[in-house]
Design a protein around this motif. Structure first.
Motif, PDB file in Angstrom:
ATOM      1  N   HIS A  72      74.540  59.333  25.057  1.00 63.60           N
ATOM      2  CA  HIS A  72      74.900  59.745  23.703  1.00 63.60           C
ATOM      3  C   HIS A  72      74.163  58.869  22.681  1.00 63.60           C
ATOM      4  O   HIS A  72      74.319  59.045  21.477  1.00 63.60           O
ATOM      5  N   ASN A  73      73.355  57.939  23.156  1.00 65.50           N
ATOM      6  CA  ASN A  73      72.678  56.954  22.310  1.00 65.50           C
ATOM      7  C   ASN A  73      71.607  57.578  21.417  1.00 65.50           C
ATOM      8  O   ASN A  73      71.042  58.614  21.735  1.00 65.50           O
ATOM      9  N   ASP A  74      71.313  56.879  20.314  1.00 68.47           N
ATOM     10  CA  ASP A  74      70.114  57.156  19.538  1.00 68.47           C
ATOM     11  C   ASP A  74      68.967  56.512  20.312  1.00 68.47           C
ATOM     12  O   ASP A  74      68.868  55.285  20.406  1.00 68.47           O
ATOM     13  N   HIS A  76      65.640  56.245  19.942  1.00 70.25           N
ATOM     14  CA  HIS A  76      64.666  55.411  19.236  1.00 70.25           C
ATOM     15  C   HIS A  76      65.264  54.041  18.905  1.00 70.25           C
ATOM     16  O   HIS A  76      64.622  52.997  19.114  1.00 70.25           O
ATOM     17  N   HIS A  77      66.495  54.026  18.397  1.00 69.59           N
ATOM     18  CA  HIS A  77      67.136  52.754  18.053  1.00 69.59           C
ATOM     19  C   HIS A  77      67.418  51.918  19.307  1.00 69.59           C
ATOM     20  O   HIS A  77      67.332  50.679  19.265  1.00 69.59           O
ATOM     21  N   THR A  78      67.732  52.589  20.413  1.00 69.20           N
ATOM     22  CA  THR A  78      67.969  51.873  21.661  1.00 69.20           C
ATOM     23  C   THR A  78      66.691  51.241  22.175  1.00 69.20           C
ATOM     24  O   THR A  78      66.692  50.136  22.731  1.00 69.20           O
ATOM     25  N   ASP A 219      80.527  58.606  14.941  1.00 69.82           N
ATOM     26  CA  ASP A 219      81.022  58.200  16.269  1.00 69.82           C
ATOM     27  C   ASP A 219      82.244  57.291  16.199  1.00 69.82           C
ATOM     28  O   ASP A 219      82.454  56.434  17.058  1.00 69.82           O
ATOM     29  N   LYS A 336      77.238  54.690   9.357  1.00 70.00           N
ATOM     30  CA  LYS A 336      75.946  55.188   9.849  1.00 70.00           C
ATOM     31  C   LYS A 336      74.795  54.501   9.107  1.00 70.00           C
ATOM     32  O   LYS A 336      74.776  54.446   7.873  1.00 70.00           O
ATOM     33  N   ASP A 338      70.272  53.554   9.271  1.00 66.46           N
ATOM     34  CA  ASP A 338      68.983  53.784   9.898  1.00 66.46           C
ATOM     35  C   ASP A 338      68.575  52.514  10.646  1.00 66.46           C
ATOM     36  O   ASP A 338      69.365  51.575  10.769  1.00 66.46           O
ATOM     37  N   GLU A 339      67.357  52.459  11.128  1.00 70.97           N
ATOM     38  CA  GLU A 339      66.945  51.320  11.951  1.00 70.97           C
ATOM     39  C   GLU A 339      66.829  50.026  11.146  1.00 70.97           C
ATOM     40  O   GLU A 339      66.748  48.942  11.719  1.00 70.97           O
ATOM     41  N   THR A 357      74.490  52.159  14.636  1.00 73.45           N
ATOM     42  CA  THR A 357      73.052  52.370  14.830  1.00 73.45           C
ATOM     43  C   THR A 357      72.793  53.403  15.914  1.00 73.45           C
ATOM     44  O   THR A 357      71.681  53.893  16.050  1.00 73.45           O
ATOM     45  N   GLY A 358      73.815  53.690  16.717  1.00 68.39           N
ATOM     46  CA  GLY A 358      73.669  54.637  17.818  1.00 68.39           C
ATOM     47  C   GLY A 358      73.180  54.006  19.104  1.00 68.39           C
ATOM     48  O   GLY A 358      72.997  54.702  20.107  1.00 68.39           O
TER      49      GLY A 358
END
Length: 515
Positions: A72-74, A76-78, A219, A336, A338-339, A357-358
């Motif tokens: 379920h992660n973002d 790109h951020h991960t 989330d 929420k 962004d990076e 950040t996800g």
């Protein structure tokens, strides 16, 4: 007028990372409603995850993080999290931060639940958070303004831009501070549950303030329960780090059965949501649950903090059985961003557990929380140093008050309701029951400026509890830490196969992949 360049709300690792990055170039003021050492970061027994060994790679850390988060992660951020882990941890070490080493001088890396490799850096055994904070505070001592025992109670938003904060001093004085950059680093909301590893001050203040200001949240239904909270005679005594299981500890019930053997392929080192539910189900059957440390070598030396907590509370570690239960530990969702930590409100940033950040998906991988604070703390500081956001010329704000008497529940009542109806396992009936109870208190229309500290905390607790419950009702599936008994579980293995295939095919973004 109290004007600064950067306002930081909170005093944990996320707040201190930003302060360390900015104090040379910006006029920074940091607020904490208690003393500066009262934070979850300071109590953190676990370490910081990073693929520091040649046998390990950031790609493997990345995949372990996605797996724990049930994909379920973002993505790109991960990737940013796991790839930058090595860079920022190396920088900390070069700056003088000491992590545990073996006799040959190599980093002593531990393993925790969900990790396929040993990649956890610790300091002082189980005192990583304390040592990190002490190190960071030494770096910023006398180089920025730190305000203790003053509670930030609301954000000041003007024309869709956050321009500052409203605070309340211990004696009740209302104050306003203005800055083009305001950073929420207040942690999560573990104290809305009866059983929690969180310090008493973690009542969801930052998330509630952001919601009132109109920031987008995400989330928020994902609250992670740590499987092993030390528990005796109905009282929470402290956290038992996952690293204990990484060093050979295992779970058993009061019949001596090692129940994790049949639950997951990683057994006692399964992701936290799986272990927490397994323990919960044992407790529901009427069994007590213990962490057996027979196989943990040099327990007292390896885990001095846990050993001391046990002995102070009449639990003898030499008998090898530590009584544990799951407790609310970490919120994967939040404000929420962004990076670069930017929220949906200009000038307002969020970092650490208060942010979403996800990177954690539906369930955080062990020792990725301090890492998130460090990595995205740096990213947020970079954004602020290159931003041209300025304060408007007119910053005067008239605060509206409402001194009418109000009826609020006690903190304990909120905790009892949330653990009973919106805890480790949930369903529509239980969630609607607690939502109706929360909505019986008209907290949406309460102005906080003329309320006592405890009343403000209760309003914040009600707000975040309502957000969690409402979001949990909306997500009609079981995924990660959000487990609904009335809906089927997400087919994670199928999702994993598809993402793993994509990763293997394109060898991660480092070589041009877009997932």
């Amino acid at each position: 007028m109290n004007k600064y360049e950067v306002i930081v709300i909170g005093s944990g690792i996320a707040a201190l990372t930003i302060a360390n990055c900015l104090y040379k170039n910006k006029n920074v003021i940091l607020f904490t409603k208690s003393n500066k050492l009262t934070s979850n970061s300071y109590k953190a027994q676990g370490g910081v995850a990073a693929a520091m060994e040649k046998e390990d790679t950031w790609e493997e850390h990345f995949l372990d993080t996605l797996t724990a988060g049930v994909f379920h992660n973002d993505v790109h951020h991960t990737e940013l999290l796991t790839k930058n882990a090595i860079r920022y941890l190396t920088q900390l070490i070069n700056d003088g931060m000491e992590f545990d080493q073996d006799q040959s001088g190599r980093l002593r890396l531990g393993r925790e639940g969900g990790h396929m490799k040993r990649r956890i850096l610790h300091s002082g055994g189980d005192a990583t958070g304390k040592n990190l904070m002490d190190f960071m505070f030494r770096n910023v001592q006398d180089k920025l303004t730190i305000v203790e025992n003053e509670m930030v109670i609301d954000l000041i938003v003007q024309n869709d831009q956050c321009i500052g904060i409203v605070t309340k001093a211990v004696h009740g004085e209302i104050r306003q501070y203005f800055a083009p950059f305001t950073i929420i680093a207040t942690g999560g909301a573990g104290q809305i549950y009866k059983f929690t590893s969180n310090v008493e001050t973690i009542t969801g203040d930052g998330i509630a303030m952001a919601y009132r200001a109109g920031a987008v949240l995400a989330d928020i239904e994902f609250m992670q329960f740590h499987p092993t909270i030390l528990y005796k005679n109905g009282e929470i005594l402290g956290l038992v780090s996952e690293a204990v299981r990484g060093e050979g500890g295992f779970l058993q019930n009061s019949r001596g059965e090692r129940f994790m053997e049949h639950v997951h392929e990683l057994k006692d080192l399964a992701p936290r949501d799986i272990v927490a539910r397994a323990i919960y189900q044992q407790l529901q059957k009427g069994y007590d649950v213990f962490l057996n440390i027979t196989q943990v070598k040099n327990f007292a030396n390896r885990f001095p903090t846990i050993n001391r907590i046990c002995r102070l509370n009449g639990i003898d570690p030499d008998k090898h059985l530590l009584p544990v239960i799951p407790g609310a530990h970490f919120m994967m969702g939040g404000i929420k961003t962004d990076e670069m930590g930017q929220t949906t409100i200009k000038g307002l940033f969020a970092v650490g557990e208060a942010a979403c950040t996800g990177v954690h998906g539906a369930n955080r991988l062990a020792s990725n929380s301090l890492l998130e604070a460090i990595v995205f703390g740096h990213k947020t500081a970079e954004a602020i140093l290159t931003s041209d956001i300025k304060l408007p010329k007119n910053c005067s704000v008239l605060l509206k008050t409402n001194s009418e008497s109000i009826i609020l529940p006690t903190k304990q009542e909120i905790k009892e309701k949330m653990i009973a109806y919106a805890g480790i396992e949930r369903n529509e009936i239980s969630l609607k029951r607690v939502r109706n109870w929360l909505e019986s208190f008209d907290f949406f229309n309460i102005t906080v400026y003329d309320r006592r500290w405890e009343e403000i905390e209760i309003v914040n607790m009600l707000t975040v509890a309502w957000l969690i419950v409402t979001s949990a009702l909306e997500r009609k599936e079981s995924i990660g830490s959000h487990f609904r008994t009335d809906y089927p579980k997400t087919p994670a293995k199928k999702i994993r196969r598809e993402i793993t295939r994509q990763i293997q095919k394109d060898s991660i973004r480092a070589r041009g992949v877009e997932i």
